[in-house]
Design a protein around this motif. Structure first.
Motif, PDB file in Angstrom:
ATOM      1  N   VAL A 119       0.853  -1.194   0.000  1.00  0.00           N
ATOM      2  CA  VAL A 119       0.000   0.000   0.000  1.00  0.00           C
ATOM      3  C   VAL A 119       0.885   1.238   0.000  1.00  0.00           C
ATOM      4  O   VAL A 119       2.075   1.167   0.298  1.00  0.00           O
ATOM      5  CB  VAL A 119      -0.956   0.053   1.226  1.00  0.00           C
ATOM      6  N   GLN A 120       0.282   2.367  -0.326  1.00  0.00           N
ATOM      7  CA  GLN A 120       1.007   3.637  -0.392  1.00  0.00           C
ATOM      8  C   GLN A 120       1.517   4.018   0.999  1.00  0.00           C
ATOM      9  O   GLN A 120       0.745   4.022   1.960  1.00  0.00           O
ATOM     10  CB  GLN A 120       0.038   4.699  -0.921  1.00  0.00           C
ATOM     11  N   PRO A 121       2.817   4.313   1.147  1.00  0.00           N
ATOM     12  CA  PRO A 121       3.312   4.710   2.470  1.00  0.00           C
ATOM     13  C   PRO A 121       2.708   6.042   2.915  1.00  0.00           C
ATOM     14  O   PRO A 121       2.315   6.840   2.073  1.00  0.00           O
ATOM     15  CB  PRO A 121       4.823   4.838   2.280  1.00  0.00           C
ATOM     16  N   PRO A 122       2.639   6.252   4.228  1.00  0.00           N
ATOM     17  CA  PRO A 122       2.086   7.517   4.735  1.00  0.00           C
ATOM     18  C   PRO A 122       3.118   8.632   4.610  1.00  0.00           C
ATOM     19  O   PRO A 122       4.213   8.426   4.080  1.00  0.00           O
ATOM     20  CB  PRO A 122       1.812   7.194   6.195  1.00  0.00           C
ATOM     21  N   ASP A 123       2.776   9.770   5.144  1.00  0.00           N
ATOM     22  CA  ASP A 123       3.677  10.912   5.222  1.00  0.00           C
ATOM     23  C   ASP A 123       5.005  10.497   5.863  1.00  0.00           C
ATOM     24  O   ASP A 123       5.019   9.642   6.753  1.00  0.00           O
ATOM     25  CB  ASP A 123       2.986  11.977   6.089  1.00  0.00           C
ATOM     26  N   ARG A 124       6.109  11.099   5.440  1.00  0.00           N
ATOM     27  CA  ARG A 124       7.411  10.613   5.913  1.00  0.00           C
ATOM     28  C   ARG A 124       7.625  10.757   7.418  1.00  0.00           C
ATOM     29  O   ARG A 124       8.433  10.041   7.994  1.00  0.00           O
ATOM     30  CB  ARG A 124       8.573  11.219   5.124  1.00  0.00           C
ATOM     31  N   ASN A 125       6.885  11.656   8.077  1.00  0.00           N
ATOM     32  CA  ASN A 125       7.066  11.743   9.534  1.00  0.00           C
ATOM     33  C   ASN A 125       6.333  10.634  10.285  1.00  0.00           C
ATOM     34  O   ASN A 125       6.406  10.535  11.506  1.00  0.00           O
ATOM     35  CB  ASN A 125       6.687  13.128  10.066  1.00  0.00           C
ATOM     36  N   ARG A 126       5.575   9.785   9.536  1.00  0.00           N
ATOM     37  CA  ARG A 126       4.925   8.657  10.220  1.00  0.00           C
ATOM     38  C   ARG A 126       5.553   7.307   9.846  1.00  0.00           C
ATOM     39  O   ARG A 126       5.089   6.257  10.259  1.00  0.00           O
ATOM     40  CB  ARG A 126       3.427   8.641   9.897  1.00  0.00           C
ATOM     41  N   ILE A 127       6.635   7.343   9.091  1.00  0.00           N
ATOM     42  CA  ILE A 127       7.338   6.104   8.725  1.00  0.00           C
ATOM     43  C   ILE A 127       7.988   5.504   9.968  1.00  0.00           C
ATOM     44  O   ILE A 127       7.815   4.325  10.281  1.00  0.00           O
ATOM     45  CB  ILE A 127       8.429   6.396   7.665  1.00  0.00           C
ATOM     46  N   LEU A 128       8.738   6.345  10.688  1.00  0.00           N
ATOM     47  CA  LEU A 128       9.358   5.938  11.948  1.00  0.00           C
ATOM     48  C   LEU A 128       8.955   6.971  12.994  1.00  0.00           C
ATOM     49  O   LEU A 128       9.562   8.046  13.078  1.00  0.00           O
ATOM     50  CB  LEU A 128      10.886   5.884  11.819  1.00  0.00           C
ATOM     51  N   PRO A 129       7.905   6.707  13.767  1.00  0.00           N
ATOM     52  CA  PRO A 129       7.413   7.706  14.726  1.00  0.00           C
ATOM     53  C   PRO A 129       8.529   8.242  15.621  1.00  0.00           C
ATOM     54  O   PRO A 129       9.322   7.469  16.151  1.00  0.00           O
ATOM     55  CB  PRO A 129       6.378   6.926  15.539  1.00  0.00           C
ATOM     56  N   GLY A 130       8.581   9.556  15.723  1.00  0.00           N
ATOM     57  CA  GLY A 130       9.571  10.196  16.588  1.00  0.00           C
ATOM     58  C   GLY A 130      10.898  10.457  15.908  1.00  0.00           C
ATOM     59  O   GLY A 130      11.801  11.047  16.506  1.00  0.00           O
ATOM     60  N   ILE A 131      11.051   9.972  14.680  1.00  0.00           N
ATOM     61  CA  ILE A 131      12.313  10.179  13.963  1.00  0.00           C
ATOM     62  C   ILE A 131      12.009  10.955  12.677  1.00  0.00           C
ATOM     63  O   ILE A 131      11.159  10.543  11.890  1.00  0.00           O
ATOM     64  CB  ILE A 131      12.991   8.832  13.622  1.00  0.00           C
ATOM     65  N   THR A 132      12.687  12.076  12.532  1.00  0.00           N
ATOM     66  CA  THR A 132      12.475  12.879  11.324  1.00  0.00           C
ATOM     67  C   THR A 132      13.386  12.362  10.220  1.00  0.00           C
ATOM     68  O   THR A 132      14.598  12.260  10.404  1.00  0.00           O
ATOM     69  CB  THR A 132      12.806  14.358  11.610  1.00  0.00           C
ATOM     70  N   ILE A 133      12.771  11.986   9.122  1.00  0.00           N
ATOM     71  CA  ILE A 133      13.567  11.540   7.978  1.00  0.00           C
ATOM     72  C   ILE A 133      13.663  12.718   7.013  1.00  0.00           C
ATOM     73  O   ILE A 133      12.659  13.179   6.467  1.00  0.00           O
ATOM     74  CB  ILE A 133      12.912  10.321   7.297  1.00  0.00           C
ATOM     75  N   GLY A 134      14.875  13.242   6.842  1.00  0.00           N
ATOM     76  CA  GLY A 134      15.100  14.453   6.045  1.00  0.00           C
ATOM     77  C   GLY A 134      14.612  14.314   4.611  1.00  0.00           C
ATOM     78  O   GLY A 134      14.576  13.211   4.057  1.00  0.00           O
ATOM     79  N   GLU A 135      14.206  15.473   4.054  1.00  0.00           N
ATOM     80  CA  GLU A 135      13.681  15.491   2.686  1.00  0.00           C
ATOM     81  C   GLU A 135      14.707  14.988   1.677  1.00  0.00           C
ATOM     82  O   GLU A 135      14.345  14.523   0.596  1.00  0.00           O
ATOM     83  CB  GLU A 135      13.254  16.921   2.297  1.00  0.00           C
ATOM     84  N   GLN A 136      15.998  15.090   2.035  1.00  0.00           N
ATOM     85  CA  GLN A 136      17.038  14.696   1.080  1.00  0.00           C
ATOM     86  C   GLN A 136      17.125  13.172   0.933  1.00  0.00           C
ATOM     87  O   GLN A 136      17.747  12.676   0.002  1.00  0.00           O
ATOM     88  CB  GLN A 136      18.407  15.282   1.507  1.00  0.00           C
ATOM     89  N   ILE A 137      16.485  12.442   1.856  1.00  0.00           N
ATOM     90  CA  ILE A 137      16.537  10.976   1.770  1.00  0.00           C
ATOM     91  C   ILE A 137      15.407  10.464   0.885  1.00  0.00           C
ATOM     92  O   ILE A 137      14.235  10.770   1.109  1.00  0.00           O
ATOM     93  CB  ILE A 137      16.472  10.337   3.183  1.00  0.00           C
ATOM     94  N   ARG A 248      11.590   4.087  23.757  1.00  0.00           N
ATOM     95  CA  ARG A 248      11.490   5.429  23.164  1.00  0.00           C
ATOM     96  C   ARG A 248      10.108   5.651  22.544  1.00  0.00           C
ATOM     97  O   ARG A 248       9.551   6.756  22.616  1.00  0.00           O
ATOM     98  CB  ARG A 248      12.579   5.601  22.087  1.00  0.00           C
ATOM     99  N   THR A 249       9.532   4.601  21.949  1.00  0.00           N
ATOM    100  CA  THR A 249       8.251   4.761  21.255  1.00  0.00           C
ATOM    101  C   THR A 249       7.057   4.408  22.152  1.00  0.00           C
ATOM    102  O   THR A 249       5.973   4.114  21.671  1.00  0.00           O
ATOM    103  CB  THR A 249       8.231   3.901  19.973  1.00  0.00           C
ATOM    104  N   GLY A 250       7.277   4.389  23.475  1.00  0.00           N
ATOM    105  CA  GLY A 250       6.153   4.284  24.404  1.00  0.00           C
ATOM    106  C   GLY A 250       5.600   2.884  24.623  1.00  0.00           C
ATOM    107  O   GLY A 250       4.419   2.729  24.926  1.00  0.00           O
ATOM    108  N   HIS A 251       6.431   1.858  24.507  1.00  0.00           N
ATOM    109  CA  HIS A 251       5.932   0.493  24.683  1.00  0.00           C
ATOM    110  C   HIS A 251       6.032  -0.032  26.105  1.00  0.00           C
ATOM    111  O   HIS A 251       5.806  -1.215  26.345  1.00  0.00           O
ATOM    112  CB  HIS A 251       6.653  -0.464  23.729  1.00  0.00           C
ATOM    113  N   LEU A 252       6.401   0.848  27.046  1.00  0.00           N
ATOM    114  CA  LEU A 252       6.328   0.450  28.455  1.00  0.00           C
ATOM    115  C   LEU A 252       5.134   1.167  29.070  1.00  0.00           C
ATOM    116  O   LEU A 252       4.778   2.260  28.647  1.00  0.00           O
ATOM    117  CB  LEU A 252       7.620   0.823  29.197  1.00  0.00           C
ATOM    118  N   PRO A 253       4.476   0.542  30.067  1.00  0.00           N
ATOM    119  CA  PRO A 253       3.307   1.193  30.665  1.00  0.00           C
ATOM    120  C   PRO A 253       3.707   2.486  31.367  1.00  0.00           C
ATOM    121  O   PRO A 253       4.859   2.656  31.754  1.00  0.00           O
ATOM    122  CB  PRO A 253       2.782   0.156  31.658  1.00  0.00           C
TER     123      PRO A 253
END
Ligand SMILES: [Zn+2]
Ligand SMILES: [Zn+2]
Length: 371
Positions: A119-137, A248-253
């Protein structure tokens, strides 16, 4: 072991092997339980839990309120998961078409569930939550969970879990992969969905842990077989870097979970009193009730009903053998239950009553100095 489970690899004998897998769901369930992974039935041909009983479907209620579980029924999905060999033999012996689910939390497992949906990937800021993937990539080739997890691993200078051949990995019928890990330090990792706007590790990567289950390898569905890859059949320890990413991504209670409850002295005394003067009996009673107390160290769930039911069953056997009175057994079980799960006395009463009744059909006479 692999023959028993009928793990299939692609090849000319695939069809024959799949048939042997289909006939061995009981073997799969036993295999999981031997590893300490509680199992529950999946609907025939599906990856979803077997249906609840008519009574449970008719009246909405939670698993904690349900009387089916202590009675040995498989209602409420993974909440019914058990290690009890007799129950397992009964469930899958009479329903060989059932698949096998493993309740990840009580099994102390963290499974990374990698999807391969095109399926079509989402916006690049939701590929890896909390990690900004620069436009140059350039992300134009990125289309599934294998890719997002590989990007995350590369960012951390690590190998992708999909390529981790030191741990149990399972190929799913839809081309995805389950990478099984053992949790360390008894941390209560939480489930997540890669498409969630809240907690998520990576797009198209789900996490199965507390509050979730995973399809056991060897399970056959209408879409195909869940097939272990290679020869590794044991989960490795959750890699440290991956644990850090999950944290980091909130998987602990949240840190405000109730602290473990101290054992009230009144109930402790009741345990000792019921054992009488004989230290052997005292020790035996403590052993019978220990699994119930163990539930008190966890905030919720964690097999309390089953532990209480088993303790009641055992004491029912002692009552039937004339080694304690029914009133004594009821008293100690009620006190223990109230101390471990305060304010749930009605439910505890039902479990105790059914456990004692069932146990009283198997008198426990003195044997080998135990009990
Ligand atoms: Zn039910
Ligand atoms: Zn129910």
């Amino acid at each position: 072991m692999s023959a028993e489970l009928g793990f299939s690899t692609s090849g000319p004998s695939q069809v024959r092997r799949e048939r042997s897998v289909a006939s061995s769901s009981l073997a799969t369930a036993r295999w999981c339980a031997r590893r300490g992974w509680p199992v529950h039935p999946l609907a025939p041909g599906r990856k979803t839990p077997a249906a609840n009983c008519a009574a449970c479907r008719a009246t909405p209620h939670t698993a904690a309120e349900c009387v089916c579980l202590p009675l040995g029924r498989w209602c409420h999905g993974f909440h019914a998961a058990t290690l009890d060999q007799r129950r397992i033999d009964q469930w899958w012996g009479t329903n060989p078409d059932f698949g096998v689910g493993v309740a990840c939390g009580p099994a102390n497992l963290v499974v990374i569930d990698i999807d391969a949906h095109a399926v079509q990937p989402p916006d690049r800021n939701r590929i890896l939550p909390g990690i900004t993937i620069g436009e140059q990539i350039d992300l134009s080739g990125l289309s599934n969970g294998f890719h997002t997890l590989a990007v995350l691993a590369a960012l951390r200078d690590q190998e992708s879990p999909a390529d981790d051949d030191t741990t149990l990995r399972v190929r799913t019928p839809s081309g995805g992969m389950h990478v099984w890990y053992r949790a360390v330090d008894y941390r209560r990792w939480q489930c997540s969905s890669g498409s969630s706007k809240g907690r998520a590790l990576a797009w198209q990567v789900d996490v199965r842990a507390h509050g979730g289950y995973i399809v056991a390898p060897g399970t056959v569905t209408d879409k195909g077989t869940y097939t272990a890859i290679g020869s590794v059949r044991e989960p490795a320890e959750l890699p440290k870097w991956l644990a850090q990413e999950l944290e980091r991504t909130g998987h602990l209670p949240a840190p405000n979970i109730p602290a473990p409850r101290p054992v009230p002295p009144r109930a402790q005394q009741a345990v000792l009193a019921a054992g009488g003067a004989a230290t052997g009996a005292e020790r035996a009673l403590k052993a019978v009730l220990a699994p119930v107390w163990a539930c008190g160290r966890l905030a919720e769930g964690a097999g309390f009903s089953e532990a209480l039911n088993r303790a009641a069953y055992t004491l029912g056997g002692l009552v039937a053998a004339g080694r304690m009175t029914k009133a004594e057994a009821e008293h100690i079980l009620t006190e223990t239950a109230e101390a471990v799960r305060p304010g749930q006395s009605r439910r505890a009463e039902q479990i105790i009553s059914s456990g004692l009744t069932a146990g009283s059909k198997r008198p426990l006479y003195n044997s080998g100095g135990h009990l």
